[in-house]
Design an enzyme around this catalytic site. Structure first.
Site, PDB file in Angstrom:
ATOM      1  CD  GLU A  95      -2.820  -1.022   2.498  1.00 19.98           C
ATOM      2  OE1 GLU A  95      -2.818   0.036   3.172  1.00 19.98           O
ATOM      3  OE2 GLU A  95      -3.575  -1.981   2.707  1.00 19.98           O
ATOM      4  CD  GLU A  99       7.535 -12.223  -4.983  1.00 20.24           C
ATOM      5  OE1 GLU A  99       7.719 -13.178  -4.205  1.00 20.24           O
ATOM      6  OE2 GLU A  99       7.075 -12.348  -6.125  1.00 20.24           O
ATOM      7  CB  THR A 107      14.341  -3.968  -0.695  1.00 20.61           C
ATOM      8  OG1 THR A 107      14.455  -3.976   0.740  1.00 20.61           O
ATOM      9  CG2 THR A 107      13.141  -3.110  -1.108  1.00 20.61           C
TER      10      THR A 107
END
Ligand SMILES: Cc1cc2nc3c(=O)[nH]c(=O)nc-3n(C[C@H](O)[C@H](O)[C@H](O)COP(=O)(O)OP(=O)(O)OC[C@H]3O[C@@H](n4cnc5c(N)ncnc54)[C@H](O)[C@@H]3O)c2cc1C
Length: 383
Positions: free
Chosen positions: A127, A363, A365
């Protein structure tokens, strides 16, 4: 210890490579230029069983394993990063949460059409305020009789607008009290659900990355996936598997860059000799090959452990971390070896470099991978 792939794994590599070179390679550049989603290619990939590789046939999958899945993504990425991320997000993130936590009815209704390739899947965790830290999740799900009502938004979601089924995370009253989140299954045509802005990206132009919007979106109560408040555990498990997919994508892009660099080092002459005969270039090629080999071993080991039911969270994070950083170096060096020709779009190496960057971000860093590895090794909280 046996480093030889099984005949079954050789077979899946041959199948995917043939498909990728025959059907994707001739149009890959054009798809990127146009930024158009490769609908027909994904349909054909589905017909070949490439959208459900690691899932059992009983749930609509192809019945192979995590290693076969890694090889599939590697071979797709060797030709098109966009096709690889579409298939990887669908398989690792769209299908897996249902496979891991779904009821029999959810598997029948949602996993079967996904794993058999009739529908694409997507996964909405990120988000605006919740990237590396999911505790920033603001999307809410409120129970109302036999429905959940979702409100909020998700950002940067792969396969937005083309997926038929979305797995999304939201805060419920109960999970908010526990500081946790829950997971839900949302069908694309649910009233109150819509797609917001689509992102213009550095690379992977033929894959969709967009916003999911929930505006009093009512979904049936049975679309809660797993237990209420258990969404965190589910996405951590999902991401463990997903990291094998992104590691494999990094590997395929690095391999493509390496092959292009070898070809060019032999062909291109300066100072009356092939540039590959200069140590400055030859050593770059040697480093690329060595690092790619090491990355491949890490990715395959993580998949191998997953297939044997062994713990693989640390190994998947190591594989994703190392393979993505190798991919960045290898694609960058491939551009360097091509000189000015590497910087123009006629040669694909600049595309590989742009696409490889995502593997250090998506997915989790590289910083988050290091935190996962360190936390697992040290047993101390790092975040
Ligand atoms: C092309 C693309 C596709 C994507 N697909 C999906 C998808 O399908 N579904 C989905 O849910 N998300 C998806 N994402 C989102 C992606 O997973 C996030 O971008 C990523 O997790 C990072 O979150 P962020 O962008 O908010 O960065 P942030 O979390 O804000 O991080 C910014 C920087 O701070 C660093 N950082 C943050 N916290 C720490 C810390 N504690 N210690 C050290 N460094 C830290 C990060 O490593 C990074 O360098 C996608 C993103 C892209 C670009």
């Amino acid at each position: 210890m046996d480093f030889a792939p099984s005949p079954q794994h050789e077979e899946i590599r041959r199948t995917v490579r043939d498909f990728a070179e025959r059907r994707i390679a001739p149009v890959a550049d054009e798809l990127e230029r146009q930024g158009s989603f490769p609908t027909e290619i994904i349909r054909e990939a589905a017909a070949l069983g490439l959208l459900g590789v690691p899932y059992p046939e009983e749930v609509g999958g192809t019945g192979l394993d995590a290693l076969a899945y890694a090889i599939t993504i590697e071979e797709l990425a060797r030709v098109s990063g966009s096709v690889a991320i579409i298939v990887s997000a669908h398989t690792s993130l769209g299908c897996n949460p249902i496979y891991l936590a779904g009821t029999d009815a959810q598997k029948e209704r949602y996993l079967r059409p996904l794993a058999s390739g009739q529908k694409l899947g997507a996964y909405g965790l990120t988000e605006p305020g919740a990237g590396s830290d999911s505790r920033g999740t603001r999307t809410t799900a409120k129970r109302d009789g036999d429905c959940w009502i979702l409100n909020g938004s998700k950002r940067f979601i792969t396969n937005a607008g083309v997926a038929g089924i979305y797995i999304v995370t939201a805060v419920t009253e109960k999970s908010a009290a526990q500081g946790k989140i829950s997971a839900f299954i949302v069908e694309a045509d649910t009233p109150g659900f819509s797609i917001g802005r689509m992102e213009e990206k550095m690379g992977l132009h033929a894959s969709n990355t967009g916003e999911l919007l929930f505006n009093d979106c009512r979904i049936p109560v049975e679309n809660l996936l797993g237990e209420e408040g258990e969404g965190d555990k589910l996405f951590l498990k999902t991401l463990d598997g997903g990291r094998i997919g992104i590691g494999a994508m990094a590997l395929g892009l690095a391999q493509a860059a390496y092959e292009a660099a070898v070809r060019y080092s032999r062909e291109r002459e300066q100072f009356g000799r092939p540039i590959g005969s200069f140590q400055g270039v030859a050593f770059m090629v040697a480093d690329m090959a060595t690092e790619i080999d090491a990355a491949r071993l890490l990715v395959y080991r993580a998949a191998w452990r997953k297939d044997r039911g062994l713990a693989y969270s640390t190994e998947a994070a190591m594989a994703k971390l190392f393979a993505s950083e190798v991919s960045q170096r290898a694609t960058n060096n491939a551009v360097q070896i091509h000189g000015g020709y590497g910087y123009i779009t006629e040669y694909q190496v600049e595309r590989y470099l742009r696409d490889a960057k995502l593997t250090e971000i998506g997915e989790g860093t590289s910083q988050i991978q290091r935190m996962v590895i360190a936390r697992n090794l040290l047993g101390l909280r790092s975040f």
